[in-house]
Design a protein around this motif. Structure first.
Motif, PDB file in Angstrom:
ATOM      1  N   SER A  91      -7.515  12.796   2.045  1.00  0.00           N
ATOM      2  CA  SER A  91      -8.001  12.296   0.766  1.00  0.00           C
ATOM      3  C   SER A  91      -7.037  12.642  -0.357  1.00  0.00           C
ATOM      4  O   SER A  91      -6.217  13.561  -0.244  1.00  0.00           O
ATOM      5  N   LEU A  92      -7.145  11.895  -1.436  1.00  0.00           N
ATOM      6  CA  LEU A  92      -6.314  12.148  -2.608  1.00  0.00           C
ATOM      7  C   LEU A  92      -6.592  13.538  -3.169  1.00  0.00           C
ATOM      8  O   LEU A  92      -5.666  14.246  -3.592  1.00  0.00           O
ATOM      9  N   GLU A  93      -7.851  13.953  -3.156  1.00  0.00           N
ATOM     10  CA  GLU A  93      -8.210  15.293  -3.637  1.00  0.00           C
ATOM     11  C   GLU A  93      -7.557  16.376  -2.790  1.00  0.00           C
ATOM     12  O   GLU A  93      -7.026  17.357  -3.309  1.00  0.00           O
ATOM     13  N   GLN A  94      -7.573  16.188  -1.463  1.00  0.00           N
ATOM     14  CA  GLN A  94      -6.941  17.169  -0.568  1.00  0.00           C
ATOM     15  C   GLN A  94      -5.437  17.252  -0.832  1.00  0.00           C
ATOM     16  O   GLN A  94      -4.854  18.344  -0.798  1.00  0.00           O
ATOM     17  N   TYR A  95      -4.807  16.107  -1.077  1.00  0.00           N
ATOM     18  CA  TYR A  95      -3.373  16.101  -1.338  1.00  0.00           C
ATOM     19  C   TYR A  95      -3.045  16.857  -2.618  1.00  0.00           C
ATOM     20  O   TYR A  95      -2.083  17.643  -2.659  1.00  0.00           O
ATOM     21  N   VAL A  96      -3.829  16.621  -3.672  1.00  0.00           N
ATOM     22  CA  VAL A  96      -3.601  17.308  -4.944  1.00  0.00           C
ATOM     23  C   VAL A  96      -3.754  18.820  -4.752  1.00  0.00           C
ATOM     24  O   VAL A  96      -2.935  19.613  -5.256  1.00  0.00           O
ATOM     25  N   GLN A 124       0.823  -1.211   0.000  1.00  0.00           N
ATOM     26  CA  GLN A 124       0.000   0.000   0.000  1.00  0.00           C
ATOM     27  C   GLN A 124       0.860   1.265   0.000  1.00  0.00           C
ATOM     28  O   GLN A 124       0.576   2.220  -0.717  1.00  0.00           O
ATOM     29  N   GLN A 125       1.922   1.258   0.809  1.00  0.00           N
ATOM     30  CA  GLN A 125       2.818   2.413   0.849  1.00  0.00           C
ATOM     31  C   GLN A 125       3.531   2.603  -0.487  1.00  0.00           C
ATOM     32  O   GLN A 125       3.732   3.727  -0.941  1.00  0.00           O
ATOM     33  N   ARG A 126       3.920   1.505  -1.103  1.00  0.00           N
ATOM     34  CA  ARG A 126       4.576   1.597  -2.414  1.00  0.00           C
ATOM     35  C   ARG A 126       3.624   2.181  -3.453  1.00  0.00           C
ATOM     36  O   ARG A 126       4.025   2.979  -4.302  1.00  0.00           O
ATOM     37  N   LEU A 127       2.350   1.811  -3.366  1.00  0.00           N
ATOM     38  CA  LEU A 127       1.352   2.344  -4.290  1.00  0.00           C
ATOM     39  C   LEU A 127       1.159   3.841  -4.068  1.00  0.00           C
ATOM     40  O   LEU A 127       1.028   4.606  -5.022  1.00  0.00           O
ATOM     41  N   VAL A 128       1.188   4.267  -2.803  1.00  0.00           N
ATOM     42  CA  VAL A 128       1.060   5.692  -2.489  1.00  0.00           C
ATOM     43  C   VAL A 128       2.248   6.466  -3.069  1.00  0.00           C
ATOM     44  O   VAL A 128       2.087   7.566  -3.599  1.00  0.00           O
ATOM     45  N   VAL A 129       3.445   5.893  -2.975  1.00  0.00           N
ATOM     46  CA  VAL A 129       4.633   6.527  -3.563  1.00  0.00           C
ATOM     47  C   VAL A 129       4.440   6.704  -5.069  1.00  0.00           C
ATOM     48  O   VAL A 129       4.757   7.753  -5.641  1.00  0.00           O
ATOM     49  N   GLN A 130       3.911   5.680  -5.729  1.00  0.00           N
ATOM     50  CA  GLN A 130       3.668   5.773  -7.170  1.00  0.00           C
ATOM     51  C   GLN A 130       2.638   6.853  -7.496  1.00  0.00           C
ATOM     52  O   GLN A 130       2.787   7.590  -8.474  1.00  0.00           O
ATOM     53  N   ASP A 179      -8.930   5.092  -1.945  1.00  0.00           N
ATOM     54  CA  ASP A 179      -9.109   4.479  -0.619  1.00  0.00           C
ATOM     55  C   ASP A 179      -7.758   4.146   0.021  1.00  0.00           C
ATOM     56  O   ASP A 179      -7.551   4.397   1.210  1.00  0.00           O
ATOM     57  N   VAL A 180      -6.847   3.573  -0.770  1.00  0.00           N
ATOM     58  CA  VAL A 180      -5.521   3.233  -0.246  1.00  0.00           C
ATOM     59  C   VAL A 180      -4.779   4.492   0.188  1.00  0.00           C
ATOM     60  O   VAL A 180      -4.143   4.527   1.251  1.00  0.00           O
ATOM     61  N   PHE A 181      -4.853   5.540  -0.626  1.00  0.00           N
ATOM     62  CA  PHE A 181      -4.161   6.789  -0.307  1.00  0.00           C
ATOM     63  C   PHE A 181      -4.699   7.384   0.996  1.00  0.00           C
ATOM     64  O   PHE A 181      -3.924   7.779   1.873  1.00  0.00           O
ATOM     65  N   SER A 182      -6.010   7.444   1.135  1.00  0.00           N
ATOM     66  CA  SER A 182      -6.627   8.025   2.340  1.00  0.00           C
ATOM     67  C   SER A 182      -6.251   7.230   3.582  1.00  0.00           C
ATOM     68  O   SER A 182      -5.928   7.811   4.630  1.00  0.00           O
ATOM     69  N   ALA A 183      -6.300   5.892   3.487  1.00  0.00           N
ATOM     70  CA  ALA A 183      -5.989   5.058   4.640  1.00  0.00           C
ATOM     71  C   ALA A 183      -4.521   5.173   5.044  1.00  0.00           C
ATOM     72  O   ALA A 183      -4.187   5.115   6.233  1.00  0.00           O
TER      73      ALA A 183
END
Length: 227
Positions: free
Chosen positions: A153-158, A100-106, A144-148
């Protein structure tokens, strides 16, 4: 005759070739160590981490968002000092990344690339489709993975990344505010202003005036000190 046939048979049979190490008892001089660093979110983070590694006498072969490859084995690294320096800069050293962390990095790598090359693609509708295509996963799953993992949220990060880039451009002072909105892919100046004010408490124009005032005060202080 049989001797000749046996000789020909042995010539046609390939022999296994064993690699010969010139120094089998010493570590390979080109060995490398892979480590993972949390909270690297932009190209500036990559530069900071690279400079930090060089200051510690390490040789970075590759520095990417969340992942670093160093020349040498683990024995040449002062892990306690490295972790201390990374934490002082707001980063965190991880032993390994979960899937999951690797996916977030991507995901962060894709966002950083789009922010540099195609910021207009970060608009919500286009971005969700593009991210799904790049990572071959459903956007709902990625979100979902990013938020967890990240706690936002992914939108907030962007939005945070776009606002941070806007802050850099406003501090630079070379582009008009309206042009900054266009460069970063906002639909209009009002869209930039709303998101910027929600994140910082200031409008883009107010933030720029504040930066100019701080720069003027710093210049006067330097002039007074030199005089």
């Amino acid at each position: 005759m049989s001797t000749r046939r046996n000789w020909m048979r042995s010539r046609s049979r390939p022999r296994a070739i064993r690699p010969i190490c010139p120094r089998p008892c010493s570590p390979c001089p080109m060995a490398s160590t892979l480590l993972y660093v949390r909270h690297m979110v932009c190209s500036k983070c990559i530069l900071v981490v690279r400079e930090l590694l060089v200051e510690l006498g390490l040789v970075p072969l590759r520095v990417e968002l969340g992942e670093v490859e160093l020349l040498g084995t683990q024995q040449v690294i002062d892990w306690a000092r490295l972790q201390q320096r990374l934490e002082a800069e707001g980063f965190a050293l991880l032993d390994r990344l979960s899937p999951q962390q690797r996916l977030v990095v991507q995901i962060k790598e894709v966002i950083a690339e789009l922010l540099r090359k195609e910021p207009a693609a970060l608009r919500s509708g286009h971005f969700s489709r593009l991210l799904s295509e790049r990572l071959q996963r459903r956007f709902a799953y990625l979100s979902d993975v990013f938020s967890a993992t990240e706690g936002l949220s992914l939108e907030q990060y962007v939005i945070r990344q776009r606002v941070e880039e806007a802050r850099c451009l406003l501090r630079d002072g070379t582009l008009p505010v309206g042009r900054i909105a266009t460069v970063l892919g906002f639909s209009n100046l009002g869209h930039l202003s709303r998101q910027f004010q929600r994140a910082t408490g200031l409008s883009p124009s107010e933030y720029r005036r504040q930066c100019l005032l701080q720069a003027s005060v710093a210049t006067l202080s330097d002039s007074g000190a030199s005089g």
